[in-house]
Design an enzyme around this catalytic site. Structure first.
Site, PDB file in Angstrom:
ATOM      1  N   CYS A  75       9.956  -2.107   8.690  1.00 24.54           N
ATOM      2  CA  CYS A  75      10.744  -1.004   8.142  1.00 24.54           C
ATOM      3  C   CYS A  75      11.853  -0.697   9.133  1.00 24.54           C
ATOM      4  CB  CYS A  75       9.878   0.233   7.911  1.00 24.54           C
ATOM      5  SG  CYS A  75      10.812   1.682   7.362  1.00 24.54           S
ATOM      6  N   GLY A 222      16.358  -3.468   3.785  1.00 24.58           N
ATOM      7  CA  GLY A 222      17.100  -3.782   2.571  1.00 24.58           C
ATOM      8  C   GLY A 222      18.590  -3.900   2.837  1.00 24.58           C
TER       9      GLY A 222
END
Length: 276
Positions: A75, A222
């Site tokens: 993350c 992302g």
């Protein structure tokens, strides 16, 4: 048991961070789900657990749990919050640390201006490394979703990503197509679904439907995956400003076999404790 936590956010991607370094903490999936509930718990996209490393030569171990209780590999926004947390809690006096994750080592650095830069490691493209079911490595793959064919790029940033181009992220079908891409049979470990709008060679807008959390205001890995896929396709040039619904990141990548560098903010929201 009373659990002490720090609520943090990185451009709207929010977390609770728990010190399992000073004293071990064990949480099951049901407890994490209850804590993640925004009405009956604390509320967060991911829970970050700071632990002692299990390998030599690194400073900390970094574990990430999604709101559904599942543990994931990486993350990016959380990594920035991680380094600010261990520095603010005096667990280290180093501004740059070496952190063990489930998919390798990362190197987050607290900058003098308050932003955090993270060496996110090299992106991986081979289908087996994503993982993604395909015969060979391609820049773009067709993916059958909801009676239509999407064109996607697949990238692993330590966790799996599928990136598709859209003309306008504001009207992109993130809520309808996101979960279908996430659970597509060609992604055996599910996938984070990114919807990227190219504004210019050095600027994109991005929305991400995250595996196990749904759409979040921002997704650091992302953003890395989207920029890398755009550069590979000749649509972008490093560095790239990534505008999300929660704020902006800067992503830099010099090409194959080079690490991706992510820079952005990390902020503490509040400290708290809760009975579990």
């Amino acid at each position: 048991m009373k659990l002490t936590f720090t609520k943090m956010q990185g451009i709207g991607n929010d977390f609770i961070v728990i010190d399992g370094y000073s004293s071990p903490v064990n949480l099951d999936a049901a407890t994490i789900c209850r804590l993640a509930d925004r009405h009956f718990g604390v509320g967060f996209d991911q829970l970050l657990l700071v632990e002692k490393p299990t390998v030599e030569g690194v400073d900390f171990r970094y574990r990430i749990f999604n709101a559904d209780g599942g543990e994931v590999e990486q993350c990016g926004n959380g990594a920035r919050c991680f380094v600010r947390f261990v520095h603010d809690k005096a667990l280290t006096d180093q501004r740059e640390i070496c952190v063990e994750t489930a998919r390798g080592v990362i190197f987050p650095k607290l900058e003098d201006n308050g932003l955090v830069t993270v060496n996110m490691g090299e992106p991986r493209f081979r289908p087996a490394e994503v993982p993604f079911v395909a015969d060979q490595d391609e820049l773009v793959y067709p993916l059958q979703v909801a009676n239509q064919t999407l064109e996607i790029s697949t990238v692993s940033m330590g966790n799996p990503h599928a990136v598709t181009l859209v003309s306008d992220v504001d009207t992109a079908p993130v809520e309808s197509l996101g979960p279908l891409i996430e659970h597509h049979e060609r992604f055996p470990q599910r996938v984070n679904a990114g919807f990227m709008q190219v504004v210019g060679a050095h600027h994109i807008r991005l929305r991400v439907y995250e595996r196990g959390s749904g759409e979040t205001l921002a997704c650091g890995t992302g953003a890395c995956a989207a920029v890398v896929s755009g550069i590979r396709r000749g649509l972008l040039q490093s560095p790239v400003k990534v505008t999300t619904r929660g704020g902006e990141l800067t992503i830099a990548w010099d090409g194959d076999q080079q690490p991706v560098w992510m820079t952005g903010p990390a902020e503490t929201v509040f400290e708290g404790s809760i009975e579990i």
